[in-house]
Design a protein around this motif. Structure first.
Motif, PDB file in Angstrom:
ATOM      1  N   GLY A  48       0.797  -1.219   0.000  1.00  0.00           N
ATOM      2  CA  GLY A  48       0.000   0.000   0.000  1.00  0.00           C
ATOM      3  C   GLY A  48       0.827   1.264   0.000  1.00  0.00           C
ATOM      4  N   GLY A  49       2.124   1.118  -0.002  1.00  0.00           N
ATOM      5  CA  GLY A  49       3.010   2.275   0.122  1.00  0.00           C
ATOM      6  C   GLY A  49       3.476   2.864  -1.174  1.00  0.00           C
ATOM      7  N   TYR A  50       3.027   2.326  -2.293  1.00  0.00           N
ATOM      8  CA  TYR A  50       3.474   2.828  -3.581  1.00  0.00           C
ATOM      9  C   TYR A  50       2.399   2.579  -4.625  1.00  0.00           C
ATOM     10  N   GLU A  51       2.574   3.219  -5.758  1.00  0.00           N
ATOM     11  CA  GLU A  51       1.638   3.030  -6.877  1.00  0.00           C
ATOM     12  C   GLU A  51       2.388   3.269  -8.173  1.00  0.00           C
ATOM     13  N   PHE A  52       2.368   2.296  -9.069  1.00  0.00           N
ATOM     14  CA  PHE A  52       2.963   2.503 -10.385  1.00  0.00           C
ATOM     15  C   PHE A  52       2.096   3.490 -11.171  1.00  0.00           C
ATOM     16  N   VAL A  53       2.769   4.385 -11.878  1.00  0.00           N
ATOM     17  CA  VAL A  53       2.080   5.359 -12.719  1.00  0.00           C
ATOM     18  C   VAL A  53       2.410   5.016 -14.168  1.00  0.00           C
TER      19      VAL A  53
END
Length: 264
Positions: A48-53
Motif C-alpha cells: 500500500g506504500g506505492y503506486e505505479f504510474v
C-alpha cells in the motif's frame, strides 16, 4: 543492462533514492541491444506504500511513493522465447517525510495605519476632497521555500483579498515569473539561499472611495498561498500547508478629512 533513475529530483532533497512521501519519480534501464526480451518492474515492500504510474513493462517506469518506509525496486529482463534466462536488477528506495514547505510572511508590523501624505494638499476650492491626494497604501508579502531542492524551480499560486477594487489597486510580483496564474521561482546555486524568495507588493490609493466622502474602511489584507510544488512536482504536506500559507495585515483607515474652508 544499465540501471539509472531519471531526474524527477536528483539533488540532495527528494531524490529517486530518497523520495518524499507523496512524490513521483521515474527510473529506467537500457535493455539488451540484441536479444528479444521482456521487462517487468515490481516492488518489494508495503504493497500500500506505492503506486505505479503507467506501464510496468517498458524501459522507463514511474512510481508514486505513498508511505514512508524502505522499498526495493526490482527489474527483471528475460528472454521472450525458450529458456527465460532472467537478469534481475534491484534498487533500494527509502521514502522519507515530505519536508517541502512554502512559507508566506509579512514585512514589518501586522497592524498599522494606511499610507498618507501629510499634510494633505487641497486640490480644489469647493471644500471637497474628491481630487485631493491622500497618498498610497502599500504592503509587502514574501513567499519562500524550505525543505526542497533550492537548485530547482518551484511553483505556487496565490490569492489576495481585502482591497480588491480600491482605486489604483495593483499587485506586483518580483522574484517569480507567471503563466496562467502559476508563479515559478527559479532555482539558484546552493549558496544563494535568499534568491528563492518571491515578493508580492500590494498598492492602492488612500481614501478614494466613491461613497462616504472618500473614506476607506479598515482593511484586512490577506495573502493565501496554494498549490505549491517543488522541483519534482511534489505538493506540500497538509501539515505544512496549515502552518504558514496564509498571512495578513490589519490596515487601519486614516480619516478622509475634507479641506479647511472659511465659514465666516
Amino acid at each position: 543492462m544499465m540501471f539509472v533513475f531519471a531526474g524527477i529530483g536528483v539533488q540532495a532533497q527528494n531524490t529517486g533514492a530518497e523520495p518524499f512521501e507523496g512524490s513521483t519519480h521515474s527510473y529506467r534501464v537500457t535493455k539488451s541491444a540484441t536479444l528479444t526480451t521482456a521487462l517487468a518492474w515490481t516492488i518489494e515492500g508495503d504493497a500500500g506504500g506505492y503506486e505505479f504510474v503507467g506501464d510496468t513493462d517498458k524501459e522507463t517506469v514511474s512510481v508514486k511513493w505513498k508511505s514512508i518506509g524502505d522499498y526495493t525496486l526490482v527489474l527483471t529482463e528475460q528472454r521472450s522465447s525458450g529458456d527465460a534466462c532472467p537478469t534481475i536488477r534491484k534498487f533500494p528506495v527509502k521514502v522519507v517525510a515530505n519536508n517541502f514547505n512554502v512559507i508566506a510572511s509579512i514585512v514589518g508590523n501586522a497592524d498599522g495605519c494606511a499610507g498618507i501624505s501629510n499634510p494633505v494638499k487641497d486640490e480644489g476650492s469647493d471644500g471637497s476632497n474628491a481630487n485631493d491626494v491622500f497618498g498610497q497604501t502599500q504592503r509587502v508579502f514574501n513567499v519562500k521555500m524550505e525543505g526542497g531542492d533550492l537548485t530547482k524551480d518551484w511553483t505556487f499560486k496565490f490569492d489576495i483579498t481585502g482591497a480588491v477594487g480600491f482605486d489604483g489597486y495593483d499587485v506586483a510580483v518580483s522574484g517569480a515569473t507567471e503563466a496562467s496564474g502559476v508563479y515559478t521561482v527559479a532555482g539558484a546555486a546552493p549558496t544563494a539561499t535568499e534568491s528563492n524568495v518571491a515578493t508580492i507588493t500590494v498598492t492602492y490609493n488612500t481614501n478614494k472611495q466613491t461613497a462616504n466622502n472618500g473614506q476607506d474602511p479598515d482593511v484586512i489584507l490577506k495573502l493565501t498561498v496554494s498549490d505549491a510544488k517543488d522541483g519534482s512536482g511534489t505538493s506540500e504536506s497538509a501539515a505544512n500547508i496549515a502552518l504558514n500559507n496564509v498571512m495578513s495585515y490589519n490596515i487601519n483607515a486614516v480619516p478622509a478629512t475634507t479641506p479647511i474652508i472659511v465659514v465666516n
